[in-house]
Scaffold this active site. Sequence first.
Site, short mmCIF file in Angstrom:
data_model
loop_
_atom_site.label_atom_id
_atom_site.label_comp_id
_atom_site.label_asym_id
_atom_site.label_seq_id
_atom_site.Cartn_x
_atom_site.Cartn_y
_atom_site.Cartn_z
N GLY A 160 2.06 11.60 2.87
CA GLY A 160 3.32 12.42 3.13
C GLY A 160 3.62 13.40 2.08
O GLY A 160 4.05 14.57 2.27
N ASP A 181 -7.82 9.72 -3.01
CA ASP A 181 -7.23 8.59 -1.73
C ASP A 181 -8.45 8.09 -1.14
O ASP A 181 -9.50 8.67 -0.86
CB ASP A 181 -6.60 9.74 -0.92
CG ASP A 181 -5.65 9.00 0.17
OD1 ASP A 181 -6.04 7.90 0.58
OD2 ASP A 181 -4.59 9.53 0.29
N SER A 188 -0.38 7.26 13.37
CA SER A 188 0.68 7.22 12.94
C SER A 188 1.06 8.00 11.60
O SER A 188 2.25 7.85 11.33
CB SER A 188 1.01 5.53 12.62
OG SER A 188 0.10 5.11 11.38
N ASN A 189 0.25 8.38 11.00
CA ASN A 189 0.21 9.27 9.86
C ASN A 189 0.83 10.74 10.20
O ASN A 189 1.46 11.46 9.33
CB ASN A 189 -1.06 9.53 9.10
CG ASN A 189 -1.50 8.21 8.45
OD1 ASN A 189 -2.68 8.31 8.44
ND2 ASN A 189 -0.64 7.23 8.18
N LYS A 205 -8.80 10.49 4.33
CA LYS A 205 -7.97 11.43 4.06
C LYS A 205 -8.51 12.27 3.07
O LYS A 205 -7.99 13.93 3.39
CB LYS A 205 -6.51 10.58 3.55
CG LYS A 205 -6.03 10.00 4.67
CD LYS A 205 -4.48 9.35 4.21
CE LYS A 205 -3.77 8.66 5.19
NZ LYS A 205 -2.63 7.95 4.81
N ASN A 250 2.40 3.16 -3.81
CA ASN A 250 2.37 1.82 -4.41
C ASN A 250 2.65 1.92 -6.03
O ASN A 250 2.00 2.64 -6.70
CB ASN A 250 1.16 1.29 -4.05
CG ASN A 250 -0.06 1.88 -4.68
OD1 ASN A 250 -0.53 1.55 -5.84
ND2 ASN A 250 -0.86 2.62 -3.84
N CYS A 292 9.61 8.81 -19.95
CA CYS A 292 8.27 8.36 -19.36
C CYS A 292 8.74 7.94 -18.05
O CYS A 292 9.98 7.49 -17.69
CB CYS A 292 7.46 7.85 -19.96
SG CYS A 292 7.91 6.03 -20.20
N CYS A 295 10.86 4.52 -18.31
CA CYS A 295 12.09 5.02 -18.79
C CYS A 295 12.99 4.50 -17.63
O CYS A 295 14.07 4.38 -17.65
CB CYS A 295 12.43 6.22 -19.58
SG CYS A 295 11.76 6.27 -21.20
N CYS A 309 6.44 2.82 3.24
CA CYS A 309 7.07 3.50 4.68
C CYS A 309 6.69 2.73 5.91
O CYS A 309 7.29 2.99 6.83
CB CYS A 309 6.36 5.03 4.70
SG CYS A 309 6.85 6.18 3.36
#
Length: 389
Positions: A160, A181, A188-189, A205, A250, A292, A295, A309
């Site tokens: 996305g 990737d 569904s994407n 992808k 992730n 970073c 933080c 998602c």
Amino acid sequence: MTDDMGRDEWLAALRQRVPEIPATDARVRQLAGALLVDVREDSERASGLPEGALGLSRGFLELRIEQVAPDRQGDILLLCGSGQRSLLAAEALQRMGYRHVSSVGGGMGAWKAAGLPVTAPGLDADAAERYARQVRLPQVGEAGQARLGAARIAVIGAGGLGSPVLLYLAAAGVGHLTLIDDDRVERSNLHRQVVHADARVGVSKADSARMALLALNPRVAVRVVVDRLRAENVEALIDGHDVVIDGADNFPTRYLLAAATRRLGVPLVYAAIERFTGQASVFDPRREDSPCYRCLFPEPPSAADAPNCSEAGVLGVLPGLVGLVQATEAMKLVLGIGQPLVGRLLTYDALGMRFRELALHRDPHCPGCGPAARFDGYVDIERMCASAG
């Protein structure tokens, strides 16, 4: 020019109103601080323009001259192909209130004949046409477009967020894109991952995105890596890039990127989306004041606190908007313009159509960049994220 006035008479009358100077004198005045503007069309300048000149086509001169020459008392020199369009352009600037405008007699032909320096074109005819609207921005120009063409940007994920990032960076002429990737296109994407197409369901992808990018701009070099970012490959895959864009979904990948970009000194453009909200920031280890990723998130949240998602759902247009923020930030970093989102977290609420900006400071106790921070290896980062999940 009136019907009863010949061309020579008309030019003579125009030269009475507009100062005309030899090319050699123009060069002397340019070196003394005068602004030299080449008013020829982009296609004409493709063969070269006077060294140090600003390319600004005659048709856009009145619209844009105030952006580059706000002082109407400044010394401005105009040059065209033969010296006639520059006379007309100078007269137009006089009507706008510019007091010290001159035309270079003989134009570019006289400039070359005098042996004055010419800058080789940075763009060929195809690039000049393809990027014409972008090059006309004073903050970009041909030099900026050349920087984009030489830039190397790694995009993690062709989902996305990665979809709009990749499409717009390729369209803008970023010369070298590395796409990482390991997933395949699913139906569904498609409601949000607009770089893919129904006909490519089942294709990796990375390969699907490469097809779309080269169809959009065959000038761009696209390197695909059909693999997942892991402890053993993260540094090798992102080293040598000017910017890394986080389009991951992730936490293990995000924490690996945070550590690797910090160790390699590469800016990281971060974003995340969920349901109807998104956020973005820039972490730049080249700047002492930059926080970073850790933080912001010292430790990875649990899967229940941060669903992806597929579990929580997402409004299809949301990653488009947030991804474009990432693409914009990446281009700003390459071009060295504007104020990047360093030390700032931009949040977006689609339902309320509201943007908020939160200050993000370096955490003196940050486990990633604080004084006591220690790096125990990427494998330990993966283990930390696994235990949180």
